[in-house]
Write a protein that holds these residues in place. Structure first.
Motif, short mmCIF file in Angstrom:
data_model
loop_
_atom_site.label_atom_id
_atom_site.label_comp_id
_atom_site.label_asym_id
_atom_site.label_seq_id
_atom_site.Cartn_x
_atom_site.Cartn_y
_atom_site.Cartn_z
N LYS A 232 0.77 -1.25 0.00
CA LYS A 232 0.00 0.00 0.00
C LYS A 232 0.80 1.30 0.00
O LYS A 232 0.28 2.34 -0.38
CB LYS A 232 -0.98 0.03 1.18
CG LYS A 232 -2.14 -0.94 1.03
CD LYS A 232 -3.01 -0.55 -0.16
CE LYS A 232 -4.18 -1.46 -0.41
NZ LYS A 232 -3.82 -2.77 -0.95
N PHE A 233 2.04 1.30 0.41
CA PHE A 233 2.76 2.57 0.57
C PHE A 233 4.23 2.42 0.19
O PHE A 233 4.93 1.54 0.71
CB PHE A 233 2.63 3.04 2.02
CG PHE A 233 3.27 4.38 2.33
CD1 PHE A 233 3.31 5.40 1.40
CD2 PHE A 233 3.83 4.61 3.59
CE1 PHE A 233 3.89 6.62 1.69
CE2 PHE A 233 4.40 5.82 3.90
CZ PHE A 233 4.43 6.84 2.95
N PRO B 86 -2.65 -4.82 -10.21
CA PRO B 86 -2.44 -4.00 -9.02
C PRO B 86 -2.29 -2.53 -9.42
O PRO B 86 -1.68 -2.21 -10.45
CB PRO B 86 -1.14 -4.55 -8.44
CG PRO B 86 -1.09 -5.97 -8.91
CD PRO B 86 -1.70 -5.95 -10.28
N LEU B 87 -2.82 -1.63 -8.60
CA LEU B 87 -2.88 -0.21 -8.93
C LEU B 87 -1.91 0.59 -8.07
O LEU B 87 -1.67 0.26 -6.90
CB LEU B 87 -4.30 0.32 -8.70
CG LEU B 87 -5.44 -0.47 -9.33
CD1 LEU B 87 -6.79 0.13 -8.91
CD2 LEU B 87 -5.31 -0.48 -10.86
N GLY C 99 -8.25 0.46 -3.39
CA GLY C 99 -7.48 -0.77 -3.55
C GLY C 99 -6.12 -0.55 -4.18
O GLY C 99 -5.52 -1.48 -4.70
N ALA C 100 -5.62 0.69 -4.11
CA ALA C 100 -4.36 1.04 -4.78
C ALA C 100 -3.27 1.37 -3.77
O ALA C 100 -3.53 1.60 -2.59
CB ALA C 100 -4.59 2.24 -5.70
N THR D 187 -5.11 -4.56 2.81
CA THR D 187 -6.54 -4.36 2.57
C THR D 187 -6.85 -4.27 1.08
O THR D 187 -5.96 -4.08 0.25
CB THR D 187 -7.04 -3.07 3.25
OG1 THR D 187 -6.35 -1.94 2.69
CG2 THR D 187 -6.82 -3.12 4.74
N THR D 188 -8.11 -4.40 0.78
CA THR D 188 -8.63 -4.16 -0.57
C THR D 188 -9.63 -3.01 -0.48
O THR D 188 -9.92 -2.52 0.62
CB THR D 188 -9.33 -5.40 -1.13
OG1 THR D 188 -10.40 -5.77 -0.24
CG2 THR D 188 -8.35 -6.57 -1.25
#
Length: 432
Positions: free
Chosen positions: A38-39, A274-275, A311-312, A351-352
């Motif tokens: 996520k980051f 994946p975004l 979700g990115a 998470t999504t």
């Protein structure tokens, strides 16, 4: 007319593939790892940092590329410390680093044998890609490498719509594409052979030929096939502002949360890869001495939340100083984001996108049977909420202190009341 040309270019690019790309199991695992993290932190650094005018200085000011190249003899980032960079980034809660190995000015930050225009031929004379790669591997941070598809200095690169005033002596619209393609493939082979595990290659510059009267074929199949052959787990992302091309593993959105197009660069449809959203911490990508317009901690944290709600991943950029230091304000923002993620990271990592969509003020993320509701309202107030939720709710708690929130659920409608605290950044409910 531009839209028609762009559509033709996209079709041309896609048609150059056999439409047979099948990611390996290692690649699929990389995709999953990437999507869960996520980051990440983006680092734009190169010769342009010396001038303190951002990474597009050469083309924006029509600088003679031969004069610009002389700045390599002044490049001496004596304060560069890969260990400190990675430690600060890791403490922020970021899980990966994307580093500019070669930007549009053509200068390579590693010991490449494909060109003399590299960091080894500067007074500094050290391979910073190797130092950063070694430290990432040591500290458990995934390494992504940015690589520019265009070049404002090489004569074999076919002229696009940028870099037209950099005075390349024999440059032309046709260039010498076989030579330039071989150069890129050889450089990418070095990066994927000499620096350990590289989790992603991040391309940029496709848009330099998006207005050509004759569609330009980048022959991405040759670049992508070579990357996947050298490191099957390596993900490929391309900042082309288009729907993903065959052979790519990540879809990138520049300066926009997926599904938004506030910056005018991300109007593409959202695919199934994946975004990732890339965004600057201040205004520029590369170091600009006048740019102190840093986003506040609240703005950055809420950007991470809104991105996660789609979700990115968020790839947040820092432009290191020419001496090798990360700017003090950027370091402070890393500390502030790290503090927040230590307390609230369970609602972000792994998470999504959540099922609940309530505009910009209520964001949801989801992990298995747990739904996280993020309230981004800024003012203290009590709020009665009715939310449609098909799954049966067992329990609602405030993530901050685990206090129980009373609720009623009838016929798929969830009713509860909360109090938004003063100076709220993100009030989070954990719904089981």
């Amino acid at each position: 007319m531009k839209k028609i040309i762009a559509a033709i270019l996209l079709f041309s690019t896609l048609s150059s593939f056999a439409q047979t790309y099948k990611p390996t199991q290692e690649n699929i695992q990389s995709r999953n790892d990437f999507a869960n993290e996520k980051f990440g932190i983006f680092l734009h650094w190169g010769l342009y940092s010396i001038f303190g005018q951002g990474e597009w200085y050469m083309t924006n000011e029509n600088i003679d590329c031969h004069e610009y190249a002389k700045s390599a003899q002044a490049f001496y980032p004596h304060n560069f410390n890969a260990k400190k960079w990675v430690e600060a980034i890791k403490a922020s809660g970021a899980k990966y680093i994307t580093f500019t190995t070669r930007h549009h000015d053509g200068f390579s930050l590693w010991e490449t044998k494909q060109s003399d225009y590299n960091i080894m031929n500067t007074p500094y004379g050290k391979d910073v890609v190797k130092e950063l790669a070694d430290e990432c591997h040591k500290q458990g941070i995934a390494l992504h490498l940015y690589y520019s598809l265009l070049d404002w200095t090489r004569e074999d690169y076919p002229l696009g719509r940028t870099g037209l005033g950099t005075k390349r002596k024999n440059a032309s619209k046709t260039g010498n594409w076989p030579s330039y393609l071989q150069f890129m493939n050889s450089q990418l082979t070095e990066l994927l052979s000499n620096y350990g595990n590289v989790r992603a290659i991040w391309f940029d510059g496709w848009w330099d030929h998006d207005e050509d009267s004759i569609p330009f074929d980048w022959q991405f199949n040759k670049l992508y096939d070579n990357i996947h052959r050298l490191q099957p787990q390596c993900l490929i992302g391309n900042n082309h502002h288009q729907h993903p091309f065959e052979g790519e593993d990540i879809q990138i959105f520049e300066r926009d949360v997926p599904g938004e197009n506030k910056a005018g660069l991300s109007g593409q449809t959202i695919g199934r890869l994946p975004l990732e959203t890339c965004q600057t911490m201040n205004g520029m990508w590369g170091y600009k001495v006048k740019d102190q317009n840093y986003k506040t901690p609240k703005e950055l944290i809420q950007l991470l939340i809104r991105t996660s709600g789609k979700g990115a991943n968020l790839l947040l950029n820092i432009g290191p100083q020419p001496d090798g230091n990360l700017p003090d304000t950027a370091l402070a923002r890393l500390v502030q984001m790290g503090t927040w993620l230590k307390e609230n990271g369970e609602s972000i990592y792994g998470t999504t996108a959540g099922d609940i969509k309530q505009g910009d003020s209520i964001i949801s993320t989801q992990k298995g049977n747990i739904l996280y509701l993020h309230f981004l309202n800024e003012k203290e107030h009590r709020q009665n909420l009715s939310i449609t939720l098909s799954k049966k709710v067992k329990k609602i708690t405030a993530l901050k202190d685990s206090s129980t929130i009373p609720f009623k659920q009838k016929r798929g409608v969830l009713d509860f009341e909360i109090t938004i605290p003063k100076d709220n950044i993100d009030y989070i409910l954990r719904i089981e």
